[in-house]
Design a protein around this motif. Structure first.
Motif, PDB file in Angstrom:
ATOM      1  N   GLN A 193      53.275  42.931   3.571  1.00 19.59           N
ATOM      2  CA  GLN A 193      52.306  43.789   2.894  1.00 19.59           C
ATOM      3  C   GLN A 193      52.915  44.432   1.650  1.00 19.59           C
ATOM      4  O   GLN A 193      52.288  44.473   0.581  1.00 19.59           O
ATOM      5  CB  GLN A 193      51.804  44.873   3.861  1.00 19.59           C
ATOM      6  N   ILE A 194      54.134  44.939   1.791  1.00 26.55           N
ATOM      7  CA  ILE A 194      54.819  45.563   0.651  1.00 26.55           C
ATOM      8  C   ILE A 194      55.124  44.532  -0.429  1.00 26.55           C
ATOM      9  O   ILE A 194      54.924  44.777  -1.632  1.00 26.55           O
ATOM     10  CB  ILE A 194      56.112  46.254   1.122  1.00 26.55           C
ATOM     11  N   LEU A 195      55.598  43.360  -0.013  1.00 22.99           N
ATOM     12  CA  LEU A 195      55.947  42.308  -0.971  1.00 22.99           C
ATOM     13  C   LEU A 195      54.718  41.833  -1.743  1.00 22.99           C
ATOM     14  O   LEU A 195      54.785  41.617  -2.962  1.00 22.99           O
ATOM     15  CB  LEU A 195      56.586  41.136  -0.222  1.00 22.99           C
ATOM     16  N   ASP A 196      53.598  41.692  -1.050  1.00 20.67           N
ATOM     17  CA  ASP A 196      52.364  41.270  -1.707  1.00 20.67           C
ATOM     18  C   ASP A 196      51.962  42.267  -2.786  1.00 20.67           C
ATOM     19  O   ASP A 196      51.573  41.884  -3.901  1.00 20.67           O
ATOM     20  CB  ASP A 196      51.257  41.129  -0.665  1.00 20.67           C
ATOM     21  N   GLY A 197      52.062  43.554  -2.477  1.00 18.18           N
ATOM     22  CA  GLY A 197      51.722  44.583  -3.465  1.00 18.18           C
ATOM     23  C   GLY A 197      52.680  44.592  -4.646  1.00 18.18           C
ATOM     24  O   GLY A 197      52.259  44.788  -5.800  1.00 18.18           O
ATOM     25  N   GLN A 198      53.981  44.374  -4.384  1.00 16.09           N
ATOM     26  CA  GLN A 198      54.968  44.373  -5.464  1.00 16.09           C
ATOM     27  C   GLN A 198      54.735  43.214  -6.430  1.00 16.09           C
ATOM     28  O   GLN A 198      54.799  43.397  -7.656  1.00 16.09           O
ATOM     29  CB  GLN A 198      56.375  44.290  -4.869  1.00 16.09           C
ATOM     30  N   VAL A 199      54.476  42.028  -5.903  1.00 18.01           N
ATOM     31  CA  VAL A 199      54.255  40.863  -6.759  1.00 18.01           C
ATOM     32  C   VAL A 199      52.973  41.025  -7.561  1.00 18.01           C
ATOM     33  O   VAL A 199      52.928  40.736  -8.771  1.00 18.01           O
ATOM     34  CB  VAL A 199      54.200  39.576  -5.915  1.00 18.01           C
TER      35      VAL A 199
END
Length: 377
Positions: A193-199
């Protein structure tokens, strides 16, 4: 108030804030190892004792298998305790989704309730037998590894309490592996979830620094997943093999019970233990499959789609294009959970196991029906 999941993980050695508590937890694990080894050796002696009845000797075989299985679990937990602790400490600030906490809390309560029910029913069974007198050796639910001839109520009660320890240890160790595995999959979901938001943010803002942070974060995801595989692949492989053997024994014992060779309580204990093993496999298969699905949702459908949709970023300089290429390459890395490179843990494996269990029982029931018809004729 501290959540039950955090309390359980800290009490089982995943928290190293206090060195004294950590030392006590390690000594407790050694105590579990000693008790489990004691009962495993005692079970071997009851199997080798030719004066014992068939029911007691077969029950000793079941106890030996269970105690050996739990001994392996405890040894693995002790060996990988620093890794479990490191994995938990790295995720304290991030946490897990709330729905995962609710499910894990249900599993903890389930193991606590079932272990108490098992001990209570076994005690009531012993008390309900009219021919049992104070000082007599226990026959069920536990093999009498200490056949002390005494009429002292205190000694008799302490003796029974000693026999309850393997039950609680078995459920505790199974609960630890189930809970930590579910918690780890919850951490993976939070990572995604965090990685998706960062990208997404890096692509929209065309921020090269943010994309570097996302790539670093994905490296942490892969490292955490590799740590999971290292810590869980042996227990999962052992659980699958043990469950297959145990279900086969349960099927064989069901024939012996129907034919009147062994006591009916043996079959009841076999069924309860087999169900507990199957529940553990179901947890592993479902959550490993969910983790693979999450990777597809967030990495393939989320991150790769975002990278392809924002084609304007390809007009940026070469360093930004190189970062995008790295992110796209990493997003295609599959996160398959395998048990010692033999089984791929997913829903297909669960279906195969359940089909195998059904086939075994169906074959045995058919053979029993045929024998009954031949006897009637």
């Amino acid at each position: 108030m501290e959540h039950i999941v955090d309390m359980f993980l800290k009490k089982t050695g995943c928290n190293d804030d206090c060195s004294y508590d950590t030392m006590c937890q390690v000594f407790f694990i050694y105590f579990e190892l000693a008790i489990t080894l004691f009962f495993a050796v005692s079970s071997c002696l009851s199997i080798a004792n030719s004066t014992e009845g068939l029911s007691v000797r077969l029950y000793g075989l079941l106890c030996f298998l269970i105690e050996s299985h739990i001994f392996f679990f405890i040894a693995v937990r002790l060996y990988y305790l620093p890794q479990f602790r490191d994995m938990y400490q790295r995720t304290l600030k991030m946490g897990i989704p709330e729905n995962f906490r609710q499910r894990i809390a249900m599993v903890i309560k389930h193991h606590f309730i079932i272990s108490n029910v098992f001990v209570s029913v076994s005690m009531l069974y012993t008390i309900s037998m009219d021919w049992v007198q104070m000082g007599d050796p226990f026959t069920f639910p536990f093999i009498d590894v200490l056949p002390i001839k005494t009429t002292n109520l205190t000694i008799y009660v302490c003796k029974y309490i000693l026999y309850t320890l393997p039950v609680y240890i078995a459920y505790f160790e199974t609960c630890f592996l189930n809970v930590t595995f579910m918690y780890s999959t919850g951490v993976m979901k939070k990572y995604f979830q965090i990685l998706d938001g960062q990208v997404e943010e890096a692509i929209v803002n065309k921020d090269e620094q943010q994309l570097k942070i996302a790539i670093k974060h994905h490296q942490e995801v892969l490292k955490f997943f590799n740590d999971m595989k290292t810590a869980y692949e042996k227990p999962i492989l052992m659980t699958i093999e043990f469950c297959g053997l145990y279900v086969g024994l349960t099927s064989y014992f069901s024939i012996l019970v129907i034919q009147g060779y062994i006591h009916q309580i043996i079959l009841g204990l076999c069924i309860v233990s087999s169900i507990a093993s199957l529940i553990t496999i179901i947890i592993y298969c479902i959550y490993a499959s969910n983790m693979y699905d999450l990777h597809g949702i967030y990495m393939h459908d989320g991150i790769l789609s975002a990278l392809f949709e924002h084609r304007s970023v390809y007009s940026r300089d070469n360093s930004f294009k190189r970062l995008i290429s790295i992110m796209m390459t990493r997003a295609t890395i599959p996160l398959e959970f395998k048990a010692a490179s033999i089984f791929t843990i997913n829903l297909n494996l669960l279906i195969k196991i359940l089909k195998c269990v059904y086939t075994v029982f169906n074959v045995l029931l058919t053979s029993i029906s045929r024998k009954l018809k031949e006897t009637a004729v």
